[in-house]
Design a protein around this motif. Structure first.
Motif, PDB file in Angstrom:
ATOM      1  N   ALA A 216       0.851  -1.189   0.000  1.00 37.01           N
ATOM      2  CA  ALA A 216       0.000   0.000   0.000  1.00 37.01           C
ATOM      3  C   ALA A 216       0.889   1.243   0.000  1.00 37.01           C
ATOM      4  O   ALA A 216       2.077   1.178   0.358  1.00 37.01           O
ATOM      5  CB  ALA A 216      -0.912   0.005   1.218  1.00 37.01           C
ATOM      6  N   VAL A 217       0.314   2.388  -0.370  1.00 37.56           N
ATOM      7  CA  VAL A 217       1.070   3.643  -0.443  1.00 37.56           C
ATOM      8  C   VAL A 217       0.315   4.718   0.345  1.00 37.56           C
ATOM      9  O   VAL A 217      -0.843   5.019   0.059  1.00 37.56           O
ATOM     10  CB  VAL A 217       1.259   4.110  -1.896  1.00 37.56           C
ATOM     11  N   TYR A 218       1.014   5.293   1.361  1.00 42.04           N
ATOM     12  CA  TYR A 218       0.426   6.331   2.216  1.00 42.04           C
ATOM     13  C   TYR A 218       1.344   7.555   2.251  1.00 42.04           C
ATOM     14  O   TYR A 218       2.207   7.676   3.126  1.00 42.04           O
ATOM     15  CB  TYR A 218       0.252   5.815   3.647  1.00 42.04           C
ATOM     16  N   PRO A 219       1.209   8.483   1.334  1.00 46.97           N
ATOM     17  CA  PRO A 219       2.088   9.663   1.333  1.00 46.97           C
ATOM     18  C   PRO A 219       1.796  10.594   2.510  1.00 46.97           C
ATOM     19  O   PRO A 219       0.687  10.629   3.036  1.00 46.97           O
ATOM     20  CB  PRO A 219       1.750  10.345   0.004  1.00 46.97           C
ATOM     21  N   TRP A 220       2.819  11.367   2.891  1.00 49.24           N
ATOM     22  CA  TRP A 220       2.687  12.342   3.976  1.00 49.24           C
ATOM     23  C   TRP A 220       3.456  13.604   3.591  1.00 49.24           C
ATOM     24  O   TRP A 220       4.344  13.527   2.750  1.00 49.24           O
ATOM     25  CB  TRP A 220       3.246  11.764   5.283  1.00 49.24           C
ATOM     26  N   THR A 221       3.224  14.708   4.199  1.00 47.84           N
ATOM     27  CA  THR A 221       1.981  15.143   4.793  1.00 47.84           C
ATOM     28  C   THR A 221       1.327  16.053   3.775  1.00 47.84           C
ATOM     29  O   THR A 221       1.941  17.030   3.333  1.00 47.84           O
ATOM     30  CB  THR A 221       2.225  15.904   6.101  1.00 47.84           C
ATOM     31  N   LEU A 222       0.095  15.790   3.367  1.00 46.00           N
ATOM     32  CA  LEU A 222      -0.595  16.542   2.328  1.00 46.00           C
ATOM     33  C   LEU A 222      -1.298  17.732   2.984  1.00 46.00           C
ATOM     34  O   LEU A 222      -2.080  17.554   3.914  1.00 46.00           O
ATOM     35  CB  LEU A 222      -1.596  15.657   1.597  1.00 46.00           C
ATOM     36  N   VAL A 223      -1.009  18.936   2.487  1.00 43.91           N
ATOM     37  CA  VAL A 223      -1.513  20.141   3.148  1.00 43.91           C
ATOM     38  C   VAL A 223      -2.466  20.962   2.285  1.00 43.91           C
ATOM     39  O   VAL A 223      -3.022  21.949   2.767  1.00 43.91           O
ATOM     40  CB  VAL A 223      -0.343  21.033   3.622  1.00 43.91           C
ATOM     41  N   THR A 224      -2.646  20.577   1.027  1.00 41.80           N
ATOM     42  CA  THR A 224      -3.573  21.312   0.163  1.00 41.80           C
ATOM     43  C   THR A 224      -4.554  20.342  -0.493  1.00 41.80           C
ATOM     44  O   THR A 224      -4.274  19.154  -0.654  1.00 41.80           O
ATOM     45  CB  THR A 224      -2.842  22.092  -0.950  1.00 41.80           C
ATOM     46  N   ALA A 225      -5.708  20.887  -0.910  1.00 45.64           N
ATOM     47  CA  ALA A 225      -6.700  20.077  -1.610  1.00 45.64           C
ATOM     48  C   ALA A 225      -6.134  19.546  -2.923  1.00 45.64           C
ATOM     49  O   ALA A 225      -6.413  18.409  -3.319  1.00 45.64           O
ATOM     50  CB  ALA A 225      -7.961  20.898  -1.854  1.00 45.64           C
ATOM     51  N   GLN A 226      -5.325  20.360  -3.590  1.00 45.13           N
ATOM     52  CA  GLN A 226      -4.743  19.923  -4.866  1.00 45.13           C
ATOM     53  C   GLN A 226      -3.841  18.710  -4.666  1.00 45.13           C
ATOM     54  O   GLN A 226      -3.861  17.774  -5.472  1.00 45.13           O
ATOM     55  CB  GLN A 226      -3.952  21.063  -5.500  1.00 45.13           C
ATOM     56  N   GLN A 227      -3.033  18.722  -3.608  1.00 42.23           N
ATOM     57  CA  GLN A 227      -2.180  17.569  -3.334  1.00 42.23           C
ATOM     58  C   GLN A 227      -3.007  16.310  -3.112  1.00 42.23           C
ATOM     59  O   GLN A 227      -2.650  15.219  -3.585  1.00 42.23           O
ATOM     60  CB  GLN A 227      -1.306  17.841  -2.106  1.00 42.23           C
ATOM     61  N   ILE A 228      -4.110  16.449  -2.408  1.00 45.16           N
ATOM     62  CA  ILE A 228      -4.961  15.295  -2.137  1.00 45.16           C
ATOM     63  C   ILE A 228      -5.576  14.760  -3.424  1.00 45.16           C
ATOM     64  O   ILE A 228      -5.551  13.549  -3.689  1.00 45.16           O
ATOM     65  CB  ILE A 228      -6.050  15.664  -1.114  1.00 45.16           C
ATOM     66  N   VAL A 229      -6.119  15.649  -4.229  1.00 42.03           N
ATOM     67  CA  VAL A 229      -6.740  15.229  -5.485  1.00 42.03           C
ATOM     68  C   VAL A 229      -5.710  14.556  -6.394  1.00 42.03           C
ATOM     69  O   VAL A 229      -5.986  13.509  -7.010  1.00 42.03           O
ATOM     70  CB  VAL A 229      -7.393  16.440  -6.186  1.00 42.03           C
ATOM     71  N   GLU A 230      -4.516  15.124  -6.484  1.00 43.82           N
ATOM     72  CA  GLU A 230      -3.480  14.541  -7.336  1.00 43.82           C
ATOM     73  C   GLU A 230      -3.037  13.179  -6.813  1.00 43.82           C
ATOM     74  O   GLU A 230      -2.801  12.248  -7.589  1.00 43.82           O
ATOM     75  CB  GLU A 230      -2.295  15.492  -7.428  1.00 43.82           C
ATOM     76  N   ALA A 231      -2.915  13.051  -5.487  1.00 51.12           N
ATOM     77  CA  ALA A 231      -2.500  11.774  -4.903  1.00 51.12           C
ATOM     78  C   ALA A 231      -3.544  10.698  -5.166  1.00 51.12           C
ATOM     79  O   ALA A 231      -3.207   9.554  -5.516  1.00 51.12           O
ATOM     80  CB  ALA A 231      -2.265  11.944  -3.408  1.00 51.12           C
TER      81      ALA A 231
END
Length: 275
Positions: A216-231
């Motif tokens: 599984a892949v769990y990136p950190w730390t996402l601080v913007t909505a754009q980062q979340i959508v792209e991830a």
């Protein structure tokens, strides 16, 4: 469902690794709560990100001397708890909340302390606690240190392990590599079932290689909505975030299922001091 991991609770509105932050994470609704642990001089597994606050190293202090983590990015003024909480206290809070299905994602901190002086001791202490609670609480362990993950995987084969990585100028035996192929190879060799790259290292290549290897892949730390959508677009399995409310809004906008809210009240948090 994409797992929302509350980084140290909810850093956007609460100080890190505090009972108030964990209560807020449960109220908002998370799939996991990420915490950091250290072993104090009196053998307590204390929740705090940095070993040293002021001039006192938590590893050389008694639990009652361990100050809480103050996070400058916090946007809400809240009472500061008088000392850092313990892992046992958080487990009790989750039990009280009926949140056994929320993953308690525990980062073992070492700051490159010698394995034979600190690593072995914290692994033994943590393994003892997790063996006692594995039947009632969803658990996961993460670390930047391959020795920690290898040892924990051997002692707790039923609990998922996560290989954390960040980009560094100089490679170290105490850190997972950050190049995708080497990271995945090292994660598998140490018994990890997931990788957690720093957000700047996230790529389609890394996600594809990891998933092909069954990780599984769990990136950190996402601080913007754009980062979340792209991830999410890259196919990650979860996102570690400071702002849980923003993450929920972003995932809802993509039509994704969200974790349930678990609002609880702890009377002791109503007062200025816990102890």
């Amino acid at each position: 469902m994409i797992e929302i991991q509350g980084h140290r609770g909810v850093l956007a509105t609460r100080h890190g690794n505090t009972l108030a932050g964990f209560v807020e994470a449960l109220r908002l609704g998370v799939g996991a709560i990420e915490v950091d642990i250290w072993l104090t001089a009196d053998g307590q597994l204390a929740l705090r990100h940095d070993a040293v606050v002021g001039s006192l190293d938590i590893r050389e202090a008694l639990l009652r001397e361990a100050a809480v983590e103050i996070h400058a990015a916090t946007t809400t003024s809240v009472d500061v708890e008088s000392r850092t909480p313990t892992l046992e206290e958080l487990l009790a809070l989750l039990r009280f909340a009926g949140a056994g299905g929320v993953v308690l994602d525990i980062e073992v901190k070492t700051d490159n302390a010698p394995w034979n002086e600190y690593g072995q001791v914290i692994v033994a202490a943590l393994s003892k606690v997790l063996k006692a609670h594995g039947h009632e609480q969803a658990l996961r362990v993460r670390s930047f240190d391959p020795q920690i993950i290898r040892a924990m995987a051997a002692m707790l084969p039923g609990i998922p392990m996560v290989a954390l990585c960040r980009e560094v100028a100089v490679a170290s035996l105490g850190l997972y590599p950050f190049e995708p192929f080497a990271l995945i190879e090292a994660a598998l060799a140490t018994g990890a079932s997931a990788v957690a790259p720093e957000i700047g290292l996230l790529s389609s290549e890394l996600v594809a290689r990891a998933h092909t290897a069954g990780l599984a892949v769990y990136p950190w730390t996402l601080v913007t909505a754009q980062q979340i959508v792209e991830a999410v677009g890259l196919g990650v399995d979860g996102v570690c975030v400071n702002d849980v409310a923003m993450a929920r809004e972003s995932l809802a906008g993509l039509g994704l299922e969200l974790p349930v809210s678990r609002p609880i009240t702890l009377p002791m948090l109503e007062s200025a001091r816990l102890w």
